[in-house]
Design a protein around this motif. Structure first.
Motif: not given
Ligand code: IPD
Length: 295
Positions: A69-71, A89-96, A161-163, A193-197, A212-214, A219-221
Protein backbone atom coordinates in the motif's frame (compact mmCIF):
# COMPACT_ATOMS: atom_id res chain seq x y z
CA UNK A 1 -9.37 -20.11 -8.00
CA UNK A 2 -12.29 -18.67 -9.98
CA UNK A 3 -14.40 -18.19 -6.85
CA UNK A 4 -11.56 -16.60 -4.91
CA UNK A 5 -11.05 -14.09 -7.70
CA UNK A 6 -14.76 -13.28 -7.81
CA UNK A 7 -14.74 -12.76 -4.04
CA UNK A 8 -11.68 -10.55 -4.36
CA UNK A 9 -13.35 -8.53 -7.10
CA UNK A 10 -16.58 -8.12 -5.12
CA UNK A 11 -14.70 -7.06 -2.02
CA UNK A 12 -12.42 -4.68 -3.92
CA UNK A 13 -15.43 -2.99 -5.53
CA UNK A 14 -17.28 -2.67 -2.21
CA UNK A 15 -14.32 -1.27 -0.30
CA UNK A 16 -13.33 1.08 -3.17
CA UNK A 17 -16.87 2.49 -3.12
CA UNK A 18 -16.69 3.01 0.63
CA UNK A 19 -13.26 4.65 0.26
CA UNK A 20 -14.69 6.92 -2.42
CA UNK A 21 -17.35 8.15 0.01
CA UNK A 22 -14.65 9.02 2.54
CA UNK A 23 -12.67 10.90 -0.10
CA UNK A 24 -15.70 12.84 -1.32
CA UNK A 25 -16.63 13.84 2.23
CA UNK A 26 -13.05 14.86 2.99
CA UNK A 27 -13.06 17.25 0.05
CA UNK A 28 -15.25 19.63 2.02
CA UNK A 29 -12.88 19.61 5.04
CA UNK A 30 -9.57 21.35 5.54
CA UNK A 31 -6.90 19.15 4.00
CA UNK A 32 -3.69 19.06 6.03
CA UNK A 33 -0.88 18.48 3.55
CA UNK A 34 2.38 16.67 4.32
CA UNK A 35 5.21 15.74 1.96
CA UNK A 36 7.06 12.51 1.23
CA UNK A 37 9.95 12.02 -1.23
CA UNK A 38 9.97 15.63 -2.46
CA UNK A 39 8.32 18.97 -1.76
CA UNK A 40 5.70 18.15 -4.39
CA UNK A 41 5.08 14.51 -3.41
CA UNK A 42 2.03 15.16 -1.25
CA UNK A 43 0.13 13.10 1.29
CA UNK A 44 -2.83 13.90 3.53
CA UNK A 45 -4.43 12.27 6.53
CA UNK A 46 -7.20 11.14 4.19
CA UNK A 47 -4.71 9.05 2.14
CA UNK A 48 -3.62 7.34 5.36
CA UNK A 49 -7.15 6.93 6.70
CA UNK A 50 -8.45 5.45 3.44
CA UNK A 51 -5.53 3.03 3.12
CA UNK A 52 -6.11 1.90 6.70
CA UNK A 53 -9.81 1.40 5.99
CA UNK A 54 -9.10 -0.69 2.89
CA UNK A 55 -6.38 -2.84 4.49
CA UNK A 56 -8.37 -3.52 7.67
CA UNK A 57 -11.42 -4.49 5.69
CA UNK A 58 -9.43 -6.83 3.39
CA UNK A 59 -7.55 -8.38 6.32
CA UNK A 60 -10.81 -9.35 7.98
CA UNK A 61 -12.02 -11.14 4.88
CA UNK A 62 -8.70 -12.49 3.52
CA UNK A 63 -6.38 -12.85 6.52
CA UNK A 64 -3.69 -14.74 4.56
CA UNK A 65 -3.27 -12.13 1.84
CA UNK A 66 -0.40 -9.65 1.63
CA UNK A 67 -0.41 -5.93 0.88
CA UNK A 68 1.63 -3.31 -0.88
CA UNK A 69 0.00 0.00 0.00
CA UNK A 70 1.32 3.43 -0.93
CA UNK A 71 1.11 4.92 2.56
CA UNK A 72 2.26 1.74 4.34
CA UNK A 73 5.37 1.73 2.15
CA UNK A 74 5.90 5.42 2.89
CA UNK A 75 5.78 4.51 6.59
CA UNK A 76 8.47 1.86 6.14
CA UNK A 77 6.64 -1.34 5.12
CA UNK A 78 8.46 -3.39 2.46
CA UNK A 79 7.49 -3.06 -1.17
CA UNK A 80 8.38 -6.52 -2.44
CA UNK A 81 6.08 -8.37 -4.81
CA UNK A 82 6.04 -12.12 -4.12
CA UNK A 83 4.09 -15.03 -5.60
CA UNK A 84 1.62 -14.83 -2.69
CA UNK A 85 -1.82 -13.30 -3.22
CA UNK A 86 -1.19 -9.57 -2.81
CA UNK A 87 -3.40 -6.50 -2.76
CA UNK A 88 -1.69 -3.46 -4.30
CA UNK A 89 -3.43 -0.34 -3.05
CA UNK A 90 -3.35 3.35 -3.84
CA UNK A 91 -5.92 4.89 -1.48
CA UNK A 92 -5.95 8.21 -3.36
CA UNK A 93 -4.36 8.21 -6.78
CA UNK A 94 -4.19 11.88 -7.57
CA UNK A 95 -3.34 13.23 -4.13
CA UNK A 96 -2.28 16.55 -5.64
CA UNK A 97 -5.64 16.71 -7.38
CA UNK A 98 -7.33 15.92 -4.05
CA UNK A 99 -5.42 18.72 -2.30
CA UNK A 100 -6.46 21.21 -4.97
CA UNK A 101 -9.94 19.75 -5.61
CA UNK A 102 -8.95 19.11 -9.23
CA UNK A 103 -11.72 16.73 -10.20
CA UNK A 104 -9.95 13.44 -11.00
CA UNK A 105 -9.28 11.23 -8.00
CA UNK A 106 -9.15 7.43 -7.99
CA UNK A 107 -8.99 4.58 -5.56
CA UNK A 108 -6.81 1.94 -7.20
CA UNK A 109 -6.80 -1.70 -6.08
CA UNK A 110 -4.90 -4.41 -7.92
CA UNK A 111 -4.70 -8.04 -6.86
CA UNK A 112 -1.80 -10.26 -7.90
CA UNK A 113 -1.06 -13.97 -7.73
CA UNK A 114 2.36 -15.20 -8.87
CA UNK A 115 3.27 -11.55 -9.48
CA UNK A 116 0.59 -11.24 -12.17
CA UNK A 117 -2.37 -8.88 -11.84
CA UNK A 118 -5.56 -10.97 -11.80
CA UNK A 119 -8.08 -8.35 -10.67
CA UNK A 120 -8.03 -4.58 -11.16
CA UNK A 121 -10.45 -2.02 -9.71
CA UNK A 122 -10.14 1.71 -10.32
CA UNK A 123 -12.86 3.85 -8.78
CA UNK A 124 -12.84 7.38 -10.18
CA UNK A 125 -14.80 8.59 -7.22
CA UNK A 126 -15.81 12.12 -8.28
CA UNK A 127 -17.06 10.88 -11.64
CA UNK A 128 -18.60 7.85 -9.87
CA UNK A 129 -17.05 5.53 -12.46
CA UNK A 130 -16.20 2.04 -11.25
CA UNK A 131 -13.68 0.42 -13.62
CA UNK A 132 -13.20 -3.32 -13.16
CA UNK A 133 -11.22 -6.03 -14.87
CA UNK A 134 -10.50 -9.69 -14.33
CA UNK A 135 -7.80 -11.44 -16.34
CA UNK A 136 -9.40 -13.13 -19.32
CA UNK A 137 -12.85 -11.73 -18.55
CA UNK A 138 -12.74 -8.22 -20.07
CA UNK A 139 -12.80 -4.71 -18.66
CA UNK A 140 -15.87 -2.71 -17.66
CA UNK A 141 -16.96 0.73 -16.51
CA UNK A 142 -20.07 0.66 -14.33
CA UNK A 143 -20.79 -2.74 -15.85
CA UNK A 144 -20.45 -1.64 -19.50
CA UNK A 145 -17.69 -3.36 -21.54
CA UNK A 146 -14.65 -1.28 -22.48
CA UNK A 147 -12.76 -1.33 -25.75
CA UNK A 148 -9.57 0.57 -26.62
CA UNK A 149 -9.48 2.94 -29.60
CA UNK A 150 -8.89 1.35 -33.02
CA UNK A 151 -6.57 4.15 -34.19
CA UNK A 152 -3.26 2.86 -35.57
CA UNK A 153 -1.66 6.19 -36.55
CA UNK A 154 0.08 7.97 -33.70
CA UNK A 155 -0.36 11.29 -35.54
CA UNK A 156 -4.12 10.98 -35.05
CA UNK A 157 -3.83 10.10 -31.38
CA UNK A 158 -4.12 11.73 -27.99
CA UNK A 159 -1.30 10.72 -25.66
CA UNK A 160 -1.58 10.94 -21.89
CA UNK A 161 1.40 11.49 -19.64
CA UNK A 162 2.30 13.10 -16.32
CA UNK A 163 5.04 15.32 -14.93
CA UNK A 164 5.34 13.28 -11.71
CA UNK A 165 6.91 14.64 -8.53
CA UNK A 166 10.63 14.47 -9.27
CA UNK A 167 12.02 17.94 -10.03
CA UNK A 168 15.69 16.96 -10.50
CA UNK A 169 16.86 19.01 -13.51
CA UNK A 170 18.00 15.91 -15.46
CA UNK A 171 14.61 14.27 -14.97
CA UNK A 172 12.71 17.43 -15.90
CA UNK A 173 14.89 17.68 -19.05
CA UNK A 174 14.00 14.11 -20.02
CA UNK A 175 10.29 14.76 -19.42
CA UNK A 176 10.37 17.85 -21.65
CA UNK A 177 12.48 16.13 -24.27
CA UNK A 178 9.87 13.35 -24.59
CA UNK A 179 7.05 15.88 -24.61
CA UNK A 180 8.71 17.98 -27.29
CA UNK A 181 9.37 14.94 -29.49
CA UNK A 182 5.82 13.66 -29.16
CA UNK A 183 4.11 17.03 -29.62
CA UNK A 184 6.22 17.63 -32.74
CA UNK A 185 5.32 14.32 -34.39
CA UNK A 186 2.69 15.88 -34.32
CA UNK A 187 -0.04 14.16 -32.32
CA UNK A 188 -3.59 15.45 -31.92
CA UNK A 189 -2.94 16.30 -28.28
CA UNK A 190 -1.24 15.51 -25.01
CA UNK A 191 -3.28 15.21 -21.81
CA UNK A 192 -2.82 14.21 -18.21
CA UNK A 193 -5.56 13.65 -15.63
CA UNK A 194 -3.18 13.90 -12.67
CA UNK A 195 -3.71 10.24 -11.78
CA UNK A 196 -2.03 7.31 -13.45
CA UNK A 197 -5.01 5.07 -12.72
CA UNK A 198 -7.43 7.43 -14.48
CA UNK A 199 -5.02 7.85 -17.41
CA UNK A 200 -5.00 4.06 -17.79
CA UNK A 201 -8.78 3.93 -17.58
CA UNK A 202 -8.89 6.54 -20.36
CA UNK A 203 -6.74 4.27 -22.56
CA UNK A 204 -9.02 1.33 -21.73
CA UNK A 205 -12.08 3.46 -22.57
CA UNK A 206 -10.71 4.49 -25.98
CA UNK A 207 -10.60 8.22 -25.09
CA UNK A 208 -6.81 8.44 -25.43
CA UNK A 209 -4.61 6.13 -27.44
CA UNK A 210 -1.69 5.81 -25.02
CA UNK A 211 -0.27 6.74 -21.63
CA UNK A 212 3.39 6.68 -20.65
CA UNK A 213 5.23 7.72 -17.52
CA UNK A 214 8.45 7.07 -15.62
CA UNK A 215 8.54 7.62 -11.87
CA UNK A 216 5.06 6.52 -10.85
CA UNK A 217 4.77 3.49 -8.55
CA UNK A 218 3.32 0.00 -8.71
CA UNK A 219 0.22 1.06 -6.73
CA UNK A 220 -0.55 3.73 -9.35
CA UNK A 221 -0.60 1.25 -12.26
CA UNK A 222 -1.30 -2.31 -11.05
CA UNK A 223 -5.08 -2.14 -11.43
CA UNK A 224 -5.15 0.17 -14.46
CA UNK A 225 -2.70 -1.91 -16.47
CA UNK A 226 -5.12 -4.87 -16.33
CA UNK A 227 -7.95 -2.57 -17.49
CA UNK A 228 -5.92 -1.72 -20.61
CA UNK A 229 -4.99 -5.34 -21.37
CA UNK A 230 -8.54 -6.55 -20.87
CA UNK A 231 -9.92 -3.76 -23.07
CA UNK A 232 -7.70 -5.06 -25.89
CA UNK A 233 -4.63 -2.86 -25.43
CA UNK A 234 -0.95 -3.47 -24.72
CA UNK A 235 1.28 -2.66 -21.75
CA UNK A 236 5.07 -2.56 -22.06
CA UNK A 237 8.19 -0.81 -20.88
CA UNK A 238 8.89 2.64 -22.33
CA UNK A 239 11.76 1.08 -24.34
CA UNK A 240 9.38 -1.43 -25.95
CA UNK A 241 10.53 -4.32 -23.73
CA UNK A 242 8.38 -6.39 -21.42
CA UNK A 243 6.30 -4.57 -18.82
CA UNK A 244 7.69 -4.80 -15.29
CA UNK A 245 5.27 -3.75 -12.55
CA UNK A 246 8.03 -2.77 -10.11
CA UNK A 247 10.19 -0.81 -12.58
CA UNK A 248 8.35 2.50 -12.23
CA UNK A 249 8.15 2.74 -16.04
CA UNK A 250 5.08 2.14 -18.18
CA UNK A 251 3.82 2.54 -21.70
CA UNK A 252 0.21 1.47 -22.20
CA UNK A 253 -1.46 1.82 -25.58
CA UNK A 254 -4.44 0.78 -27.63
CA UNK A 255 -2.20 -1.36 -29.85
CA UNK A 256 1.41 -2.33 -30.47
CA UNK A 257 1.75 -0.12 -33.53
CA UNK A 258 0.93 3.11 -31.64
CA UNK A 259 3.11 2.00 -28.71
CA UNK A 260 6.15 1.35 -30.90
CA UNK A 261 5.74 4.67 -32.72
CA UNK A 262 5.99 6.34 -29.28
CA UNK A 263 8.94 4.27 -28.04
CA UNK A 264 11.18 5.99 -30.59
CA UNK A 265 10.31 9.42 -29.14
CA UNK A 266 10.37 8.84 -25.40
CA UNK A 267 13.58 9.91 -23.65
CA UNK A 268 13.94 7.11 -21.10
CA UNK A 269 15.32 7.31 -17.59
CA UNK A 270 15.43 4.75 -14.81
CA UNK A 271 13.99 5.72 -11.42
CA UNK A 272 14.90 3.52 -8.44
CA UNK A 273 12.74 0.41 -8.61
CA UNK A 274 9.85 0.00 -6.17
CA UNK A 275 11.52 -3.16 -4.84
CA UNK A 276 14.98 -1.60 -4.49
CA UNK A 277 16.43 -1.81 -0.97
CA UNK A 278 15.65 1.33 1.04
CA UNK A 279 17.74 2.71 3.88
CA UNK A 280 14.93 4.53 5.68
CA UNK A 281 11.24 5.20 5.16
CA UNK A 282 10.73 8.10 2.78
CA UNK A 283 7.50 9.35 4.19
CA UNK A 284 5.81 10.93 7.17
CA UNK A 285 5.53 9.00 10.42
CA UNK A 286 2.06 7.53 10.86
CA UNK A 287 1.51 8.66 14.42
CA UNK A 288 -1.52 10.68 13.37
CA UNK A 289 -3.37 7.66 11.98
CA UNK A 290 -7.02 7.69 13.04
CA UNK A 291 -8.66 4.63 14.54
CA UNK A 292 -9.73 1.85 12.16
CA UNK A 293 -13.00 2.59 10.42
CA UNK A 294 -15.49 -0.18 11.00
CA UNK A 295 -16.84 -2.09 8.01
C1 IPD B 1 0.65 10.04 -8.56
C2 IPD B 1 -0.30 10.18 -9.71
C3 IPD B 1 0.32 11.04 -10.79
C4 IPD B 1 1.65 10.51 -11.25
C5 IPD B 1 2.58 10.31 -10.09
C6 IPD B 1 1.93 9.44 -9.04
P1 IPD B 1 -0.38 9.70 -6.10
O1 IPD B 1 0.10 9.19 -7.57
O2 IPD B 1 -0.62 8.92 -10.24
O3 IPD B 1 -0.51 11.08 -11.91
O4 IPD B 1 2.24 11.42 -12.11
O5 IPD B 1 3.75 9.69 -10.60
O6 IPD B 1 2.82 9.26 -7.96
O7 IPD B 1 0.86 10.15 -5.39
O8 IPD B 1 -1.35 10.80 -6.31
O9 IPD B 1 -0.96 8.47 -5.51
Amino acid sequence: MADILQNVMDHAVAVARKAGEVVREALSDDRKVMTKSSAVDLVTQTDQKVEHLIIQSVKEKFPQHRFIGEESVAAGEPSILTDNPTWIIDPIDGTTNFVHAFPFIAISIGFTINKRVEVGVVYSCLEDKMFTARRGRGAFCNGEPLQVSDQTDVHRSIIATEFGSNRDPEVVDKIFSSLRNILSLPVHGVRGAGTAAVNLSLVASGCVEAYYEMGMHVWDIAAGSLLVLEAGGVVMDVDGGDADLMSRRILAANNRSVALQLVEHIAPYRPDRDDAPRIAPEGPVRDDLPPAASD
